[in-house]
Motif scaffolding. Structure first.
Motif, PDB file in Angstrom:
ATOM      1  N   MET A   1      38.354  21.886  42.311  1.00 32.49           N
ATOM      2  CA  MET A   1      38.596  22.580  43.564  1.00 32.49           C
ATOM      3  C   MET A   1      39.792  23.508  43.344  1.00 32.49           C
ATOM      4  O   MET A   1      40.793  23.105  42.762  1.00 32.49           O
ATOM      5  CB  MET A   1      38.864  21.560  44.674  1.00 32.49           C
ATOM      6  CG  MET A   1      39.098  22.180  46.018  1.00 32.49           C
ATOM      7  SD  MET A   1      39.361  21.000  47.368  1.00 32.49           S
ATOM      8  CE  MET A   1      37.887  20.033  47.342  1.00 32.49           C
ATOM      9  N   SER A   2      39.674  24.701  43.855  1.00 32.60           N
ATOM     10  CA  SER A   2      40.744  25.681  43.665  1.00 32.60           C
ATOM     11  C   SER A   2      41.973  25.317  44.496  1.00 32.60           C
ATOM     12  O   SER A   2      41.867  24.602  45.500  1.00 32.60           O
ATOM     13  CB  SER A   2      40.247  27.075  44.068  1.00 32.60           C
ATOM     14  OG  SER A   2      40.176  27.172  45.475  1.00 32.60           O
ATOM     15  N   PRO A   3      43.134  25.798  44.091  1.00 34.28           N
ATOM     16  CA  PRO A   3      44.352  25.533  44.871  1.00 34.28           C
ATOM     17  C   PRO A   3      44.257  26.038  46.319  1.00 34.28           C
ATOM     18  O   PRO A   3      44.805  25.410  47.230  1.00 34.28           O
ATOM     19  CB  PRO A   3      45.441  26.279  44.101  1.00 34.28           C
ATOM     20  CG  PRO A   3      44.917  26.390  42.708  1.00 34.28           C
ATOM     21  CD  PRO A   3      43.421  26.489  42.842  1.00 34.28           C
ATOM     22  N   VAL A   4      43.547  27.137  46.521  1.00 32.92           N
ATOM     23  CA  VAL A   4      43.388  27.680  47.876  1.00 32.92           C
ATOM     24  C   VAL A   4      42.585  26.710  48.738  1.00 32.92           C
ATOM     25  O   VAL A   4      42.954  26.424  49.881  1.00 32.92           O
ATOM     26  CB  VAL A   4      42.716  29.075  47.836  1.00 32.92           C
ATOM     27  CG1 VAL A   4      42.372  29.561  49.228  1.00 32.92           C
ATOM     28  CG2 VAL A   4      43.611  30.067  47.115  1.00 32.92           C
ATOM     29  N   MET A   5      41.496  26.165  48.177  1.00 36.08           N
ATOM     30  CA  MET A   5      40.670  25.212  48.925  1.00 36.08           C
ATOM     31  C   MET A   5      41.455  23.924  49.184  1.00 36.08           C
ATOM     32  O   MET A   5      41.392  23.357  50.271  1.00 36.08           O
ATOM     33  CB  MET A   5      39.391  24.881  48.148  1.00 36.08           C
ATOM     34  CG  MET A   5      38.390  26.009  48.105  1.00 36.08           C
ATOM     35  SD  MET A   5      37.720  26.396  49.734  1.00 36.08           S
ATOM     36  CE  MET A   5      36.710  24.977  50.031  1.00 36.08           C
ATOM     37  N   THR A   6      42.195  23.480  48.193  1.00 31.82           N
ATOM     38  CA  THR A   6      42.988  22.262  48.354  1.00 31.82           C
ATOM     39  C   THR A   6      44.007  22.439  49.480  1.00 31.82           C
ATOM     40  O   THR A   6      44.168  21.561  50.323  1.00 31.82           O
ATOM     41  CB  THR A   6      43.703  21.915  47.033  1.00 31.82           C
ATOM     42  OG1 THR A   6      42.717  21.764  46.015  1.00 31.82           O
ATOM     43  CG2 THR A   6      44.494  20.631  47.151  1.00 31.82           C
ATOM     44  N   GLU A   7      44.667  23.591  49.501  1.00 32.71           N
ATOM     45  CA  GLU A   7      45.647  23.852  50.560  1.00 32.71           C
ATOM     46  C   GLU A   7      44.968  23.946  51.921  1.00 32.71           C
ATOM     47  O   GLU A   7      45.507  23.480  52.925  1.00 32.71           O
ATOM     48  CB  GLU A   7      46.432  25.133  50.261  1.00 32.71           C
ATOM     49  CG  GLU A   7      47.492  25.462  51.282  1.00 32.71           C
ATOM     50  CD  GLU A   7      48.566  24.389  51.434  1.00 32.71           C
ATOM     51  OE1 GLU A   7      49.228  24.396  52.501  1.00 32.71           O
ATOM     52  OE2 GLU A   7      48.757  23.550  50.537  1.00 32.71           O
ATOM     53  N   TYR A   8      43.775  24.536  51.957  1.00 36.40           N
ATOM     54  CA  TYR A   8      43.011  24.616  53.207  1.00 36.40           C
ATOM     55  C   TYR A   8      42.771  23.208  53.763  1.00 36.40           C
ATOM     56  O   TYR A   8      43.010  22.942  54.945  1.00 36.40           O
ATOM     57  CB  TYR A   8      41.683  25.336  52.967  1.00 36.40           C
ATOM     58  CG  TYR A   8      40.695  25.180  54.098  1.00 36.40           C
ATOM     59  CD1 TYR A   8      40.816  25.937  55.256  1.00 36.40           C
ATOM     60  CD2 TYR A   8      39.656  24.252  54.013  1.00 36.40           C
ATOM     61  CE1 TYR A   8      39.922  25.781  56.309  1.00 36.40           C
ATOM     62  CE2 TYR A   8      38.760  24.098  55.059  1.00 36.40           C
ATOM     63  CZ  TYR A   8      38.897  24.854  56.199  1.00 36.40           C
ATOM     64  OH  TYR A   8      38.011  24.692  57.236  1.00 36.40           O
ATOM     65  N   PHE A   9      42.309  22.282  52.907  1.00 36.04           N
ATOM     66  CA  PHE A   9      42.034  20.923  53.371  1.00 36.04           C
ATOM     67  C   PHE A   9      43.320  20.183  53.713  1.00 36.04           C
ATOM     68  O   PHE A   9      43.349  19.387  54.646  1.00 36.04           O
ATOM     69  CB  PHE A   9      41.196  20.159  52.347  1.00 36.04           C
ATOM     70  CG  PHE A   9      39.739  20.562  52.371  1.00 36.04           C
ATOM     71  CD1 PHE A   9      38.944  20.276  53.467  1.00 36.04           C
ATOM     72  CD2 PHE A   9      39.177  21.256  51.315  1.00 36.04           C
ATOM     73  CE1 PHE A   9      37.612  20.655  53.526  1.00 36.04           C
ATOM     74  CE2 PHE A   9      37.850  21.648  51.352  1.00 36.04           C
ATOM     75  CZ  PHE A   9      37.069  21.347  52.453  1.00 36.04           C
ATOM     76  N   ARG A  10      44.389  20.439  52.977  1.00 31.12           N
ATOM     77  CA  ARG A  10      45.670  19.800  53.296  1.00 31.12           C
ATOM     78  C   ARG A  10      46.123  20.212  54.690  1.00 31.12           C
ATOM     79  O   ARG A  10      46.513  19.369  55.504  1.00 31.12           O
ATOM     80  CB  ARG A  10      46.731  20.167  52.247  1.00 31.12           C
ATOM     81  CG  ARG A  10      48.004  19.360  52.379  1.00 31.12           C
ATOM     82  CD  ARG A  10      48.979  19.674  51.247  1.00 31.12           C
ATOM     83  NE  ARG A  10      49.701  20.892  51.479  1.00 31.12           N
ATOM     84  CZ  ARG A  10      50.703  21.027  52.352  1.00 31.12           C
ATOM     85  NH1 ARG A  10      51.092  20.006  53.074  1.00 31.12           N
ATOM     86  NH2 ARG A  10      51.312  22.177  52.502  1.00 31.12           N
ATOM     87  N   GLN A  11      46.039  21.517  54.991  1.00 28.59           N
ATOM     88  CA  GLN A  11      46.421  22.003  56.317  1.00 28.59           C
ATOM     89  C   GLN A  11      45.511  21.435  57.401  1.00 28.59           C
ATOM     90  O   GLN A  11      45.963  21.074  58.488  1.00 28.59           O
ATOM     91  CB  GLN A  11      46.406  23.537  56.357  1.00 28.59           C
ATOM     92  CG  GLN A  11      47.509  24.179  55.555  1.00 28.59           C
ATOM     93  CD  GLN A  11      48.883  23.756  56.029  1.00 28.59           C
ATOM     94  OE1 GLN A  11      49.150  23.639  57.219  1.00 28.59           O
ATOM     95  NE2 GLN A  11      49.775  23.493  55.076  1.00 28.59           N
ATOM     96  N   LYS A  12      44.219  21.360  57.102  1.00 30.57           N
ATOM     97  CA  LYS A  12      43.256  20.800  58.066  1.00 30.57           C
ATOM     98  C   LYS A  12      43.596  19.343  58.365  1.00 30.57           C
ATOM     99  O   LYS A  12      43.589  18.917  59.529  1.00 30.57           O
ATOM    100  CB  LYS A  12      41.842  20.926  57.492  1.00 30.57           C
ATOM    101  CG  LYS A  12      40.758  20.488  58.429  1.00 30.57           C
ATOM    102  CD  LYS A  12      39.393  20.788  57.838  1.00 30.57           C
ATOM    103  CE  LYS A  12      38.342  20.416  58.852  1.00 30.57           C
ATOM    104  NZ  LYS A  12      37.301  21.394  59.001  1.00 30.57           N
TER     105      LYS A  12
END
Length: 121
Positions: A1-12
């Protein structure tokens, strides 16, 4: 998973956790505002039922917050988005629907089939 996707889920996950904590605080404030003051016994019973339902809901949400915290920890350990059973990536659509998922769709289906067969025994 890309860092952008990981950050998206972390924020979610953080937003979801914050929402649940805010609702929990509102419930506590409502419960502390006073006891049930309904003069009619039917109204009192109805209010007590509502209160009991609210407390059960908050208990479920407390458990959900724990699962959210575990998912955030998996993000920090770079383990988020991988099936605990197979090690394979969990699909983004599944994570979007259930950000706390720890099993892929296939592994979850196997798990549920095993539960059903054990219940039938």
């Amino acid at each position: 998973m890309s860092p952008v996707m990981t950050e998206y889920f972390r924020q979610k996950l953080l937003q979801w956790r914050s929402e649940l904590l805010r609702e929990s605080t509102e419930t506590l404030v409502n419960l502390q505002d006073g006891g049930i003051q309904e003069p009619d016994i039917a109204d009192r019973a109805s209010a007590e039922t509502d209160r009991s339902l609210e407390l059960r809901t908050r208990d479920r949400e407390r458990k959900l917050i724990s699962k959210i915290d575990e998912a955030i920890e998996r993000i920090e350990l770079n383990e988020y988005g991988y099936c605990e059973e197979t090690g394979e990536p969990i699909g983004v659509r599944r994570l979007e629907a259930r950000p706390i998922a720890t099993l892929s769709v296939e592994a979850q289906e196997r798990h549920e089939r095993m539960e059903r067969t054990q219940r039938d025994d």
